[in-house]
Design an enzyme around this catalytic site. Structure first.
Site, short mmCIF file in Angstrom:
data_model
loop_
_atom_site.label_atom_id
_atom_site.label_comp_id
_atom_site.label_asym_id
_atom_site.label_seq_id
_atom_site.Cartn_x
_atom_site.Cartn_y
_atom_site.Cartn_z
N PHE A 13 0.82 -1.22 0.00
CA PHE A 13 0.00 0.00 0.00
C PHE A 13 0.86 1.28 0.00
O PHE A 13 0.89 2.04 -0.98
CB PHE A 13 -0.94 -0.07 1.21
CG PHE A 13 -1.58 1.21 1.60
CD1 PHE A 13 -2.14 2.06 0.65
CD2 PHE A 13 -1.64 1.59 2.94
CE1 PHE A 13 -2.74 3.26 1.02
CE2 PHE A 13 -2.24 2.77 3.32
CZ PHE A 13 -2.78 3.62 2.36
N GLY A 38 1.73 -7.80 -1.02
CA GLY A 38 1.65 -6.77 -2.07
C GLY A 38 1.27 -7.34 -3.42
O GLY A 38 1.22 -8.57 -3.61
N TYR A 142 4.45 -7.22 16.98
CA TYR A 142 4.69 -6.30 15.86
C TYR A 142 5.31 -5.00 16.37
O TYR A 142 6.32 -4.51 15.86
CB TYR A 142 3.36 -6.06 15.15
CG TYR A 142 3.34 -4.92 14.17
CD1 TYR A 142 3.91 -5.06 12.91
CD2 TYR A 142 2.74 -3.70 14.48
CE1 TYR A 142 3.89 -4.01 12.00
CE2 TYR A 142 2.71 -2.65 13.59
CZ TYR A 142 3.28 -2.81 12.35
OH TYR A 142 3.26 -1.77 11.44
N LYS A 146 9.02 -3.32 15.67
CA LYS A 146 9.21 -1.97 15.10
C LYS A 146 10.14 -1.15 16.00
O LYS A 146 11.04 -0.47 15.53
CB LYS A 146 7.86 -1.26 14.95
CG LYS A 146 7.01 -1.81 13.81
CD LYS A 146 7.60 -1.47 12.46
CE LYS A 146 6.79 -2.02 11.31
NZ LYS A 146 7.44 -1.88 10.01
N ILE A 186 -9.61 1.29 8.22
CA ILE A 186 -10.62 1.81 7.28
C ILE A 186 -10.83 0.83 6.12
O ILE A 186 -11.97 0.57 5.72
CB ILE A 186 -10.22 3.22 6.77
CG1 ILE A 186 -10.32 4.20 7.94
CG2 ILE A 186 -11.10 3.66 5.60
CD1 ILE A 186 -10.13 5.67 7.61
N ARG A 209 -8.41 6.49 16.95
CA ARG A 209 -7.21 6.44 16.10
C ARG A 209 -7.03 7.79 15.42
O ARG A 209 -7.90 8.65 15.46
CB ARG A 209 -7.37 5.35 15.02
CG ARG A 209 -7.37 3.92 15.51
CD ARG A 209 -5.99 3.50 15.99
NE ARG A 209 -5.92 2.09 16.36
CZ ARG A 209 -6.15 1.62 17.58
NH1 ARG A 209 -6.52 2.44 18.56
NH2 ARG A 209 -6.01 0.33 17.85
N GLY A 267 -12.13 -8.06 20.86
CA GLY A 267 -11.06 -7.25 20.27
C GLY A 267 -9.84 -8.08 19.85
O GLY A 267 -9.69 -9.23 20.25
P1 NAD Z 1 1.56 -3.65 3.11
O1 NAD Z 1 1.40 -4.98 3.76
O2 NAD Z 1 0.54 -3.20 2.12
O3 NAD Z 1 2.98 -3.55 2.43
C1 NAD Z 1 4.11 -4.25 2.86
C2 NAD Z 1 4.80 -4.80 1.62
O4 NAD Z 1 6.00 -5.45 2.01
C3 NAD Z 1 3.97 -5.84 0.87
O5 NAD Z 1 3.98 -5.54 -0.51
C4 NAD Z 1 4.67 -7.17 1.15
O6 NAD Z 1 4.52 -8.08 0.08
C5 NAD Z 1 6.10 -6.73 1.36
N1 NAD Z 1 6.90 -7.56 2.26
C6 NAD Z 1 6.54 -8.04 3.48
N2 NAD Z 1 7.59 -8.67 4.04
C7 NAD Z 1 8.63 -8.58 3.16
C8 NAD Z 1 9.97 -9.01 3.16
N3 NAD Z 1 10.50 -9.65 4.21
N4 NAD Z 1 10.76 -8.75 2.09
C9 NAD Z 1 10.25 -8.08 1.01
N5 NAD Z 1 8.97 -7.64 0.95
C10 NAD Z 1 8.18 -7.88 2.01
O7 NAD Z 1 1.68 -2.62 4.30
P2 NAD Z 1 1.62 -1.02 4.27
O8 NAD Z 1 0.35 -0.61 4.90
O9 NAD Z 1 1.98 -0.52 2.92
O10 NAD Z 1 2.78 -0.68 5.29
C11 NAD Z 1 4.10 -0.36 4.84
C12 NAD Z 1 5.00 -0.28 6.06
O11 NAD Z 1 4.49 0.74 6.95
C13 NAD Z 1 5.04 -1.56 6.87
O12 NAD Z 1 6.34 -1.73 7.37
C14 NAD Z 1 4.06 -1.30 8.01
O13 NAD Z 1 4.39 -2.04 9.16
C15 NAD Z 1 4.25 0.19 8.23
N6 NAD Z 1 3.06 0.84 8.81
C16 NAD Z 1 1.91 0.97 8.08
C17 NAD Z 1 0.81 1.61 8.64
C18 NAD Z 1 -0.48 1.79 7.88
O14 NAD Z 1 -1.39 2.46 8.41
N7 NAD Z 1 -0.62 1.28 6.66
C19 NAD Z 1 0.87 2.09 9.96
C20 NAD Z 1 2.05 1.93 10.67
C21 NAD Z 1 3.15 1.32 10.07
#
Ligand code: NAD
Length: 308
Positions: A13, A38, A142, A146, A186, A209, A267
């Site tokens: 995303f 992804g 998780y 982080k 969402i 949130r 939850g």
């Molecule tokens: P997402 O799951 O859509 O994207 C993560 C991508 O990483 C995916 O395309 C997945 O295929 C790839 N992936 C997972 N593990 C991998 C690995 N070991 N090697 C290579 N590719 C890998 O998540 P997102 O919502 O786009 O989040 C992106 C980053 O932001 C993540 O690290 C997530 O923890 C962090 N984050 C997101 C949010 C949010 O609201 N979306 C909030 C806090 C933190």
């Protein structure tokens, strides 16, 4: 010659929106993704794509010591709930990958290393409003992963790394995965409301949130690229606005002009009750403020979903 950047997790995303944004800015965009959650259809065709796991050294070798102006390490297992299903996998995906990429960045003189951390590092705080200097007490595996990655990056500063740690709050918008019902509040709610006309709400309606629209999150990141890093490189990426689940459901109902029938179920394990961002650093130091209000953001997200 075009400037090069690397985006990991680029088929996901946030990563896909960021990679596509930099393509429009005429950068040469290298990407890595293992496609675990992804989808390649999210990505502009001009990117350079490496299919691989960032926690595997062979994947990092495929970068061939290219020098990237910025590395955005956004790949990783992205769900608190899923971190309990396989904690070792979560650790490898979120922490080991960070170590490999930080070492690569130092060796190849990367100017700035952006890391996708999360509001989950804060855990539950008294008031719910979190500032970067608050003590962290993550609740989920998780969140622990982080925070551990953050700690590694802070240590790597001594070896010459210039990290920028992005603590994302709830980012939402186009390219979010509607079939993943374990990540993204969402998108989880909209997927149920639009596909099944029913909604299961995990936990209390009083939880709250901070929801930030993807275009604002990307603009915030680009602002951070251009300005010098602060001595404390940790930054909340949120709007500073608190929305309860009750308010969110009411708003979605208003937007789609339908009553939403919902059921409250138990939850998610170790879910935070309520968090929202103190955005003083983003606003005062970086002069950035999110523009998209929640109503407009959700409308845009639904419009995108209807044609995709
Ligand atoms: P997402 O799951 O859509 O994207 C993560 C991508 O990483 C995916 O395309 C997945 O295929 C790839 N992936 C997972 N593990 C991998 C690995 N070991 N090697 C290579 N590719 C890998 O998540 P997102 O919502 O786009 O989040 C992106 C980053 O932001 C993540 O690290 C997530 O923890 C962090 N984050 C997101 C949010 C949010 O609201 N979306 C909030 C806090 C933190």
């Amino acid at each position: 010659m075009k400037k090069k950047i690397l985006v990991t997790g680029a088929a996901g995303f946030i990563g896909s929106n960021l990679a596509n944004f930099f393509i429009k800015k005429k950068y040469e965009v290298w990407t890595i993704d293992d496609l675990s959650t992804g989808n390649l259809k999210n990505l502009n065709k001009s990117i350079i794509f490496i299919n691989g796991d960032c926690s595997n050294k062979n994947t990092i070798k495929k970068l061939k010591n290219n020098k990237f102006q910025y590395i955005f390490h956004f790949a990783g297992q992205s769900s608190g709930e899923i971190s309990y299903e396989n904690p070792c996998k979560d650790f490898k995906s979120n922490v080991q990958s960070t170590i490999y990429l930080a070492e690569y960045a130092i060796k190849n003189q990367c100017k700035k290393f952006f890391y996708a951390s999360s509001m989950s590092v804060y855990g539950d705080t008294k008031l719910g409003k979190c500032k970067e200097s608050d003590k962290c007490n993550p609740l989920s595996f998780y969140g622990i992963g982080k925070l551990t990655s953050e700690n590694y990056l802070m240590k790597y500063r001594k070896k010459g790394l210039n990290p920028v740690i992005l603590r994302f709050f709830n980012v939402y918008g186009p390219n979010q995965n509607f079939s993943n019902l374990k990540q993204g509040m969402i998108s989880i709610y909209l997927a149920q409301i639009l596909n099944t006309k029913k909604l299961n709400v995990k936990g209390s309606l009083n939880r709250f949130r901070d929801f930030i629209y993807i275009d604002d999150a990307i603009e915030a990141i680009f602002t951070l690229c251009k300005k010098n890093t602060r001595p404390n490189p940790i930054i909340n990426i949120g709007t500073g606005k608190k929305t309860t689940i009750k308010q969110l459901i009411k708003l979605i109902s208003k937007i789609i002009n339908k009553e939403i029938k919902f059921k409250i179920i138990s939850g998610t394990i170790d879910d935070q009750f309520g968090v929202y961002a103190n955005t003083k650093i983003l606003q005062k130091y970086y002069n950035f403020k999110a523009k998209t209000n929640l109503k407009l953001g959700i409308k845009k997200f639904i419009d995108w979903k209807i044609i995709n």
